[in-house]
Design a protein around this motif. Structure first.
Motif, PDB file in Angstrom:
ATOM      1  N   ARG A  48       0.846  -1.193   0.000  1.00 41.61           N
ATOM      2  CA  ARG A  48       0.000   0.000   0.000  1.00 41.61           C
ATOM      3  C   ARG A  48       0.886   1.248   0.000  1.00 41.61           C
ATOM      4  O   ARG A  48       1.794   1.373   0.813  1.00 41.61           O
ATOM      5  N   ARG A  50       0.532   5.264   0.510  1.00 39.15           N
ATOM      6  CA  ARG A  50      -0.387   6.297   0.994  1.00 39.15           C
ATOM      7  C   ARG A  50       0.296   7.659   0.925  1.00 39.15           C
ATOM      8  O   ARG A  50       1.397   7.842   1.465  1.00 39.15           O
ATOM      9  N   THR A  52      -0.334  11.591   1.950  1.00 38.95           N
ATOM     10  CA  THR A  52      -1.160  12.406   2.835  1.00 38.95           C
ATOM     11  C   THR A  52      -0.768  13.870   2.721  1.00 38.95           C
ATOM     12  O   THR A  52       0.414  14.213   2.855  1.00 38.95           O
ATOM     13  N   ASP A  68      -4.841   6.338  -1.122  1.00 42.03           N
ATOM     14  CA  ASP A  68      -4.179   5.034  -1.142  1.00 42.03           C
ATOM     15  C   ASP A  68      -4.215   4.404  -2.523  1.00 42.03           C
ATOM     16  O   ASP A  68      -5.230   4.498  -3.236  1.00 42.03           O
ATOM     17  N   GLU A  70      -3.302   0.360  -3.743  1.00 41.05           N
ATOM     18  CA  GLU A  70      -2.994  -0.930  -3.125  1.00 41.05           C
ATOM     19  C   GLU A  70      -2.867  -2.026  -4.166  1.00 41.05           C
ATOM     20  O   GLU A  70      -3.608  -2.068  -5.149  1.00 41.05           O
ATOM     21  N   THR A  90     -15.784  -1.118   2.014  1.00 38.54           N
ATOM     22  CA  THR A  90     -15.491  -0.262   3.168  1.00 38.54           C
ATOM     23  C   THR A  90     -16.738   0.256   3.860  1.00 38.54           C
ATOM     24  O   THR A  90     -16.649   0.854   4.930  1.00 38.54           O
ATOM     25  N   ASP A  97     -13.902   4.599  -3.713  1.00 47.00           N
ATOM     26  CA  ASP A  97     -12.965   3.493  -3.850  1.00 47.00           C
ATOM     27  C   ASP A  97     -13.210   2.799  -5.190  1.00 47.00           C
ATOM     28  O   ASP A  97     -14.361   2.597  -5.591  1.00 47.00           O
ATOM     29  N   TYR A 113      -8.581   7.477   1.860  1.00 47.12           N
ATOM     30  CA  TYR A 113      -8.541   7.033   3.251  1.00 47.12           C
ATOM     31  C   TYR A 113      -9.057   8.131   4.177  1.00 47.12           C
ATOM     32  O   TYR A 113      -9.796   7.857   5.122  1.00 47.12           O
ATOM     33  N   ARG A 114      -8.664   9.370   3.889  1.00 48.71           N
ATOM     34  CA  ARG A 114      -9.165  10.527   4.617  1.00 48.71           C
ATOM     35  C   ARG A 114      -9.419  11.668   3.637  1.00 48.71           C
ATOM     36  O   ARG A 114      -8.666  11.840   2.677  1.00 48.71           O
ATOM     37  N   ARG A 132     -11.864   9.894  10.881  1.00 51.05           N
ATOM     38  CA  ARG A 132     -11.846   8.931  11.970  1.00 51.05           C
ATOM     39  C   ARG A 132     -12.653   9.500  13.131  1.00 51.05           C
ATOM     40  O   ARG A 132     -12.375  10.605  13.608  1.00 51.05           O
ATOM     41  N   GLN A 159      -5.361   0.609  10.976  1.00 50.89           N
ATOM     42  CA  GLN A 159      -6.009   0.954   9.712  1.00 50.89           C
ATOM     43  C   GLN A 159      -7.494   1.163   9.963  1.00 50.89           C
ATOM     44  O   GLN A 159      -8.291   0.236   9.911  1.00 50.89           O
ATOM     45  N   ILE A 161     -10.793   2.779   8.708  1.00 55.23           N
ATOM     46  CA  ILE A 161     -11.319   3.267   7.436  1.00 55.23           C
ATOM     47  C   ILE A 161     -11.943   4.647   7.573  1.00 55.23           C
ATOM     48  O   ILE A 161     -11.800   5.512   6.717  1.00 55.23           O
TER      49      ILE A 161
END
Length: 391
Positions: A48, A50, A52, A68, A70, A90, A97, A113-114, A132, A159, A161
């Motif tokens: 993966r 990532r 940010t 991300d 993957e 997810t 996604d 992811y965010r 989150r 991790q 989601i």
């Protein structure tokens, strides 16, 4: 990399994770076509990447985006566990996604992811987007965390989601806050929302909450306090299920770092859970079911386990110890004990900090107990190798 202007600042970070697992799992083809539960070797390699980006404009507006890509490969792509996880996805609201390559030997996807934006005022703040939502005080189990639950044996416990949600926080006093959370879904019956009153003082943090999670009403509370160097935590929920049942879920824990050598960390946590499942309830497929119908039936059963703590037994206790062998080498041991089976999960791990930005960890999950009607007796040994590089 960091960037800064007259009234703004931003930074760009990267993270590469290489994760390898090996276990034995049921073949998706054999189970869905013939109902066979015979297990075979199952290995998975995950890579993966990532990226940010986060930043701020002045002292009011903040934002973060994490993207991300993957790659998954290995014999686990043909396992029932992977096919069910791929089908469930997810479970986020925004369709952000995508699988852009799917083959028998490789699976590639990209995802957000965010992606959130926050405004902070003097008395209130509001966060919108994929974020989150951290609830609960327990270290192993969090019955009050019905937005982003992570369970003790998750391979990637870090991790999370996240949820596509709106989270507002209103200051009612010097130590009292009112927090509102709303996570929409395509189906109105699947919406999740909660209202929390949070108290934050020097000696104790505590909260009371009421929430509507899908079609169930949940009432709960949690606290954390310090006593002579030990951290004491607790949380509990009472759920009025739409199906008619009412259940309690309670967690209590204490952890302390003993002044031995570099410091010996010890945690003891107990879970009482009335949300039980019969381990054999979903073993049989509908008579004459085709592959698609069989998969949908099994996915529906597994989805029940994702929204809240669901166990086979009422009482479990977790024991965890951790010790820094050297400044760059740490060892940890987690033991989960099912009092009713009995059965036990044993999870040793060792982590090595290589250079400054590379971390290597090796872990295993071993299980002891009778196969039927125990929490861990029917699980298979799992080996985990993980390498994280940050840049």
């Amino acid at each position: 990399m960091e960037f800064e202007g007259e009234d703004w600042q931003a930074e760009l970070r990267g993270h590469v994770r290489v994760l390898g697992t090996f276990t034995r799992d049921v073949s998706a083809d054999r189970f869905l076509e013939r109902g066979s539960t015979r297990k075979q070797d199952s290995g998975l390699l995950l890579v993966r990447n990532r990226v940010t980006a986060q930043g701020a404009v002045g002292d009011r507006l903040f934002g973060k985006v994490a993207y991300d890509t993957e790659l998954r490969t290995g014999s686990a792509l043909n396992s029932l566990g992977f096919e069910v996880a791929n089908e469930i996805g997810t479970q986020t609201w925004l369709d952000a996604d995508r699988v852009f390559h799917e083959a028998p030997d490789a699976h590639m996807r990209h995802a957000l992811y965010r992606a959130w934006l926050r405004y902070e005022g003097d008395q209130w703040d509001l966060t919108l987007g994929r974020q989150r939502i951290a609830l609960g005080r327990g270290r192993l189990w969090n019955p009050t965390d019905l937005f982003n639950p992570i369970f003790p044996l998750a391979v990637e416990g870090d991790q999370r989601i996240g949820q596509d949600a709106a989270v507002g926080r209103l200051r009612l006093g010097r130590t009292l806050h009112l927090v509102g959370i709303w996570s929409p879904k395509d189906d109105p019956d699947l919406h999740r929302a909660a209202l929390r009153f949070e108290v934050q003082r020097r000696e104790i943090d505590a909260a009371l909450m009421v929430g509507r999670f899908q079609q169930d009403w949940v009432f709960g509370g949690d606290f954390a306090l310090s006593f002579r160097g030990a951290a004491i935590r607790g949380e509990a929920t009472f759920t009025d299920l739409d199906l008619g049942d009412r259940i309690w879920q309670v967690v209590g824990s204490v952890d302390y770092s003993f002044p031995l050598g570099t410091g010996l960390y010890v945690l003891v946590e107990h879970l009482f859970n009335e949300n039980l499942v019969d381990p054999g309830a979903f073993a049989a497929l509908p008579p004459g079911a085709g592959r698609r119908a069989a998969l949908e039936t099994f996915v529906q059963s597994q989805t029940l386990f994702l929204n809240r703590i669901t166990t086979v037994v009422r009482n479990q206790t977790g024991f965890q110890v951790g010790y820094d062998l050297t400044p760059i080498l740490r060892s940890d041991l987690l033991v989960l004990y099912d009092w009713h089976g009995p059965s036990t999960a044993i999870v040793p791990a060792i982590t090595y900090q290589w250079l400054q930005d590379v971390e290597i960890s090796l872990a295993a999950q071993f299980f002891i107990g009778r196969d039927e009607r125990t929490e861990y007796g029917d699980r298979t040994t799992l080996l985990i190798l993980q390498v994280d590089a940050y840049f």
